[in-house]
Design an enzyme around this catalytic site. Structure first.
Site, mmCIF file in Angstrom:
data_model
loop_
_atom_site.group_PDB
_atom_site.id
_atom_site.type_symbol
_atom_site.label_atom_id
_atom_site.label_comp_id
_atom_site.label_asym_id
_atom_site.label_seq_id
_atom_site.Cartn_x
_atom_site.Cartn_y
_atom_site.Cartn_z
ATOM 1 N N GLU A 1 0.837 -1.202 0.000
ATOM 2 C CA GLU A 1 0.000 0.000 0.000
ATOM 3 C C GLU A 1 0.868 1.246 0.000
ATOM 4 O O GLU A 1 2.052 1.179 0.324
ATOM 5 C CB GLU A 1 -0.915 -0.020 1.227
ATOM 6 C CG GLU A 1 -0.150 -0.054 2.539
ATOM 7 C CD GLU A 1 -1.018 -0.472 3.729
ATOM 8 O OE1 GLU A 1 -1.523 -1.616 3.707
ATOM 9 O OE2 GLU A 1 -1.176 0.331 4.655
ATOM 10 N N LYS B 1 2.718 4.549 1.125
ATOM 11 C CA LYS B 1 3.215 5.065 2.407
ATOM 12 C C LYS B 1 2.999 6.575 2.383
ATOM 13 O O LYS B 1 3.681 7.291 1.660
ATOM 14 C CB LYS B 1 4.692 4.725 2.556
ATOM 15 C CG LYS B 1 5.307 5.191 3.858
ATOM 16 C CD LYS B 1 6.729 4.641 3.980
ATOM 17 C CE LYS B 1 7.386 4.952 5.303
ATOM 18 N NZ LYS B 1 7.472 6.357 5.623
ATOM 19 N N ASP C 1 3.126 10.352 3.542
ATOM 20 C CA ASP C 1 4.176 11.086 4.236
ATOM 21 C C ASP C 1 3.553 12.153 5.127
ATOM 22 O O ASP C 1 3.332 13.277 4.719
ATOM 23 C CB ASP C 1 5.112 11.725 3.210
ATOM 24 C CG ASP C 1 6.421 12.139 3.844
ATOM 25 O OD1 ASP C 1 6.658 11.764 5.014
ATOM 26 O OD2 ASP C 1 7.199 12.840 3.190
ATOM 27 N N TYR D 1 -4.245 2.943 8.725
ATOM 28 C CA TYR D 1 -3.536 1.824 8.091
ATOM 29 C C TYR D 1 -3.273 0.651 9.026
ATOM 30 O O TYR D 1 -2.634 -0.320 8.637
ATOM 31 C CB TYR D 1 -2.221 2.296 7.466
ATOM 32 C CG TYR D 1 -1.300 3.043 8.428
ATOM 33 C CD1 TYR D 1 -0.769 2.416 9.533
ATOM 34 C CD2 TYR D 1 -0.963 4.373 8.192
ATOM 35 C CE1 TYR D 1 0.068 3.089 10.415
ATOM 36 C CE2 TYR D 1 -0.131 5.061 9.054
ATOM 37 C CZ TYR D 1 0.377 4.411 10.165
ATOM 38 O OH TYR D 1 1.198 5.080 11.034
ATOM 39 N N LYS E 1 11.211 2.516 0.140
ATOM 40 C CA LYS E 1 11.307 3.966 -0.050
ATOM 41 C C LYS E 1 11.498 4.306 -1.521
ATOM 42 O O LYS E 1 12.339 3.707 -2.200
ATOM 43 C CB LYS E 1 12.490 4.521 0.754
ATOM 44 C CG LYS E 1 12.266 4.483 2.259
ATOM 45 C CD LYS E 1 11.340 5.593 2.729
ATOM 46 C CE LYS E 1 12.124 6.784 3.070
ATOM 47 N NZ LYS E 1 11.872 7.526 4.218
ATOM 48 N N CYS F 1 17.053 42.982 -19.907
ATOM 49 C CA CYS F 1 17.022 41.598 -20.359
ATOM 50 C C CYS F 1 18.458 41.140 -20.631
ATOM 51 O O CYS F 1 19.182 41.806 -21.378
ATOM 52 C CB CYS F 1 16.187 41.482 -21.630
ATOM 53 S SG CYS F 1 16.343 39.885 -22.436
ATOM 54 N N CYS G 1 18.701 40.501 -24.785
ATOM 55 C CA CYS G 1 18.605 41.556 -25.798
ATOM 56 C C CYS G 1 18.846 42.952 -25.239
ATOM 57 O O CYS G 1 18.904 43.920 -25.983
ATOM 58 C CB CYS G 1 17.261 41.486 -26.522
ATOM 59 S SG CYS G 1 15.883 42.047 -25.510
ATOM 60 N N CYS H 1 10.847 40.712 -20.315
ATOM 61 C CA CYS H 1 11.503 41.417 -21.399
ATOM 62 C C CYS H 1 10.377 41.781 -22.373
ATOM 63 O O CYS H 1 9.648 40.909 -22.827
ATOM 64 C CB CYS H 1 12.519 40.485 -22.063
ATOM 65 S SG CYS H 1 13.004 41.059 -23.689
ATOM 66 N N CYS I 1 13.007 39.480 -29.060
ATOM 67 C CA CYS I 1 14.170 39.081 -28.258
ATOM 68 C C CYS I 1 14.559 37.659 -28.650
ATOM 69 O O CYS I 1 13.723 36.750 -28.648
ATOM 70 C CB CYS I 1 13.817 39.142 -26.777
ATOM 71 S SG CYS I 1 15.046 38.344 -25.728
HETATM 72 S S1 IVH Z 1 2.268 0.563 8.886
HETATM 73 C C1 IVH Z 1 4.643 -0.705 12.925
HETATM 74 N N1 IVH Z 1 1.304 1.685 6.755
HETATM 75 O O1 IVH Z 1 5.425 5.331 8.010
HETATM 76 C C2 IVH Z 1 4.433 0.459 12.057
HETATM 77 N N2 IVH Z 1 2.786 2.968 8.096
HETATM 78 O O2 IVH Z 1 8.291 4.991 8.402
HETATM 79 C C3 IVH Z 1 3.352 0.125 11.144
HETATM 80 N N3 IVH Z 1 3.166 5.235 7.295
HETATM 81 O O3 IVH Z 1 5.361 5.156 11.484
HETATM 82 C C4 IVH Z 1 3.215 1.196 10.179
HETATM 83 N N4 IVH Z 1 1.849 5.098 5.552
HETATM 84 O O4 IVH Z 1 3.708 6.759 10.304
HETATM 85 C C5 IVH Z 1 2.112 1.835 7.819
HETATM 86 N N5 IVH Z 1 0.337 2.551 4.852
HETATM 87 C C6 IVH Z 1 1.131 2.705 5.905
HETATM 88 C C7 IVH Z 1 1.814 3.907 6.175
HETATM 89 C C8 IVH Z 1 2.645 3.985 7.286
HETATM 90 C C9 IVH Z 1 2.657 5.872 6.247
HETATM 91 C C10 IVH Z 1 4.129 5.820 8.245
HETATM 92 C C11 IVH Z 1 3.833 5.527 9.680
HETATM 93 C C12 IVH Z 1 5.071 4.823 10.184
HETATM 94 C C13 IVH Z 1 6.099 5.324 9.239
HETATM 95 C C14 IVH Z 1 7.312 4.436 9.189
#
Ligand code: IVH
Length: 672
Positions: free
Chosen positions: A112, A114, A116, A228, A317, A411, A414, A429, A434
């Protein structure tokens, strides 16, 4: 340096950056640079196990909670995830999982996005939200209940659906609080306007907004949350992570379910991670990786956890979109519309897999507000397809030798005196002849999405201009073999190919042609809408501003710009000369081959994965239209939670009906 001191130094450095990141929401280095420090420490500790200590940041999660919030002890620790950066890391993870389970057969995973943002835990007791807390150091977090309650998609009470399991007496839900990219841009813009330092990224903005002592401030910042996972639960009534996510959704919690995929083989896992990386720019929020999880909950329990992270999950990542580097010098570029843009020349860095040497600084106001100087150490970013930009300067690293930058008053190409239009921040400009503007117009005209003349690069354009062989776009179509052979480094074969490419470009679509004209604010997508609506260039030229504004997707700014373009007789002559070269414009067609293209959608009810405005944006971005009521021309009705009377009407009219998931899948098809 000996290993002991290097390890100590790394730990100190990481602790410092943890503090800036987790407690101050104001990091000083890019995530990628932090990840490198962390990995170096991990490697050293692995080589010298005798030097490991529970005090090391590699054994800890996050930072101590801020003292201004009351503390919340987590019933179960909130962990972090181990990172992987390559396919091999993922294979190693899978091998470790199977070795631990003593299992030769494949283990099923889910993958899934991640998000941020920042991790938050919500505690529901007898269905009611009682406490919400940040992760803190993993054991103790900050009590942010009042702030969390301002997030509209966080339910105050859990719901029980008909024929679905009731929510348990105690449910601890974990998820990520984040800020949409659009809201983030807006917030930063506002901050810069008010002389406040901008947030480095949406995550810091989200964290900074959630950790406000005054929940009224939080309420004004558009935060959102995806769930999540869970912490403690009084009764577990499913077998897999995927089922658990469905249950959470049924209880009214927001889950990014359409993007959670079950992957039964390692290849599927890796492919889907890569797929998410490819489509990351399509999300309305920042995703910095994918999370791989063992799907079966009993296996998760057997695998258990290490001090900092569970053994059953791993983060994959993505290539970083932000990096730290140095500005070597700043100079000025003149664009197609004459706009002067300050550009930073950087010490080369890799950003999302591409080496970046230059980044835009937008305009003088941005430079001043952000106080960016030549010689500064800066954070640069490249998100999606947009041009790399300098996000902020790291002022604590200044040596005193940095130089302020001031835009020139003439500019640089020119020499014309620059002008500033009322209400605009950019300087321009004013000279339409130009050489820089002309060259940029040529580049735009021949580019892939415009006339698509393959092989006509910057250098050839510059040479043709210098030799006086081309002065405007129509001249391209009068070029002959002997003209091209006058250029340096061009042999007969490539000259012939180029001539053929020029000739072939004459057969094109109206949309491409409109885009190629380079009318301000008329990008590829708007050009396609215009082509679709008007069907030929003469009709577009005659359209009034009112007529243009009435078209879905065209606002007053675009309408005004189109009108101004066609009012200028130079432009009308320019089009005439182009058409006279024999350019043939094919019947209009919308550019994206999306199943949504050209379709009219109506929405009823609420969605779990996006807001109505977001849905509208995805639809339009895919070439579709959103209408407010169901009628004879409706192609699809998308039905969310608690639909209204539109559903009845659609059924009566026999309009195809899509669930939210089906809708997302339809859109995803276009990108697979
Ligand atoms: S599962 C035991 N699922 O990423 C930790 N984390 O770098 C289980 N995060 O602390 C985390 N999306 O804050 C999980 N789909 C996702 C996530 C997710 C973002 C974050 C979360 C975690 C951090 C780790």
């Amino acid at each position: 340096m000996d290993k002991v001191s290097e390890i100590e130094k790394l730990r100190e450095e990481i602790r410092y950056h943890n503090h800036r990141y987790y407690s101050l929401d104001n990091p000083e280095i890019s995530d990628a640079a932090y990840d490198r420090l962390f990995k170096r420490l991990l490697d050293l500790e692995q080589q010298h196990p005798e030097l490991t200590t529970p005090e090391s940041p590699t054994e800890k999660v996050g930072a101590r909670p801020q003292e201004t919030f009351s503390e919340v002890k987590h019933r179960l620790p909130m962990l972090s995830l181990e990172n992987s950066f390559s396919d091999q890391d993922v294979r190693d993870f899978d091998a470790r999982v199977r070795r631990f389970l003593g299992n030769d057969s494949p283990v099923g995973y889910t993958v899934e996005p991640k998000m941020d943002g920042l991790a938050v835990e919500l505690v529901y007791e007898n269905g009611a939200l009682t406490v919400a807390s940040t992760r803190g150091d993993g054991l103790t977090g900050e009590n942010v209940t009042r702030n969390i309650k301002t997030i509209l998609t966080v339910p105050l009470t859990l719901t029980q659906k008909k024929n679905a399991l009731p929510p348990p007496d105690l449910l601890e839900v974990r998820g990520e609080v984040y800020m949409d990219l659009e809201a983030f841009e807006k917030l930063n813009h506002e901050r810069v306007r008010r002389d406040l330092p901008p947030f480095a990224n949406p995550r810091n903005a989200a964290a900074g907004s959630l950790r406000q002592l005054d929940p009224k401030i939080t309420a004004r910042r558009p935060l959102n949350m995806f769930c999540y996972g869970i912490g403690m639960i009084s009764e577990l009534s499913c077998d897999t992570h995927h089922e658990l996510m469905t249950l959470l959704q049924q209880w009214g919690l927001r889950v990014n379910r359409p993007y959670i995929r079950i992957c039964n083989t390692l290849t599927e896992v890796i492919d889907y991670c890569r797929h998410l990386e490819e489509i990351r720019a399509q999300f309305f929020f920042e995703i910095d990786g994918a999370v791989i999880k063992v799907n079966r909950l009993d296996l998760q329990a057997r695998l258990g956890q290490k001090s900092r992270s569970p053994r059953w999950s791993m983060a994959f990542k993505f290539k970083p979109t932000q990096e730290t580097t140095t500005i070597i010098r700043i100079d000025v570029q003149v664009g197609r519309t004459g706009a002067l843009t300050p550009v930073a020349h950087l010490k080369p860095v890799e950003l999302s897999g591409v080496i970046v040497r230059r980044a835009t600084l937008h305009n003088q106001e941005e430079i001043d507000k952000k106080d960016i100087r030549e010689g500064d150490l800066v954070i640069v970013q490249r998100a999606g397809d947009v041009i790399p930009e300098v996000v902020k300067a790291i002022k604590s690293k200044r040596t005193g030798r940095e130089q302020r930058f001031v835009m020139p008053s003439r500019c640089p190409v020119c020499g014309s005196g620059v002008v500033k239009r009322e209400g605009e921040v950019v300087v321009r400009c004013p000279n339409p002849n130009c050489p820089a503007q002309v060259r940029e117009s040529f580049k735009h005209f021949v580019s892939k999405s415009a006339m698509n003349i393959d092989g006509l690069g910057d250098k050839i354009i510059a040479q043709l201009m210098r030799k006086g062989l081309i002065g405007e776009e129509a001249d391209l179509y009068g070029l002959g073999l002997d003209d091209l052979l006058k250029l340096d480094k061009i042999k007969e074969k490539s000259a012939t190919n180029l001539l053929r490419a020029i000739e072939n470009s004459k057969k094109t679509t109206l949309a491409r042609f409109i885009y190629a004209l380079g009318i301000r604010h008329v990008g590829e997508y708007v050009a396609a809408i215009l082509a679709d609506h008007f069907g030929d260039i003469a009709r577009l030229g005659k359209a009034t501003e009112e007529e243009l504004i009435a078209i879905d997707g065209i606002g007053p700014q675009i309408a005004e710009s189109i009108n101004a373009y066609f009012e200028d007789h130079h432009n009308r002559d320019h089009i005439k000369r182009l058409i006279q070269t024999g350019i043939e414009l094919e019947a209009p067609s919308l550019p994206p081959a999306s199943p949504a293209a050209g379709k009219t959608f109506v929405i009823t009810g609420t969605f779990s994965s996006m807001k109505r405005s977001e849905a509208k944006e995805v639809i339009t971005r895919n070439g579709g239209r959103m209408a407010s009521s169901v009628g004879g021309n409706t192609d699809y009705l998308i039905v969310g939670e608690s639909p209204g009377s539109k559903l009845r009407k659609a059924k009566d009219l026999g309009v195809p009906i899509l669930s939210e998931d089906e809708f997302l899948r339809l859109l995803a098809e276009a990108h697979e």
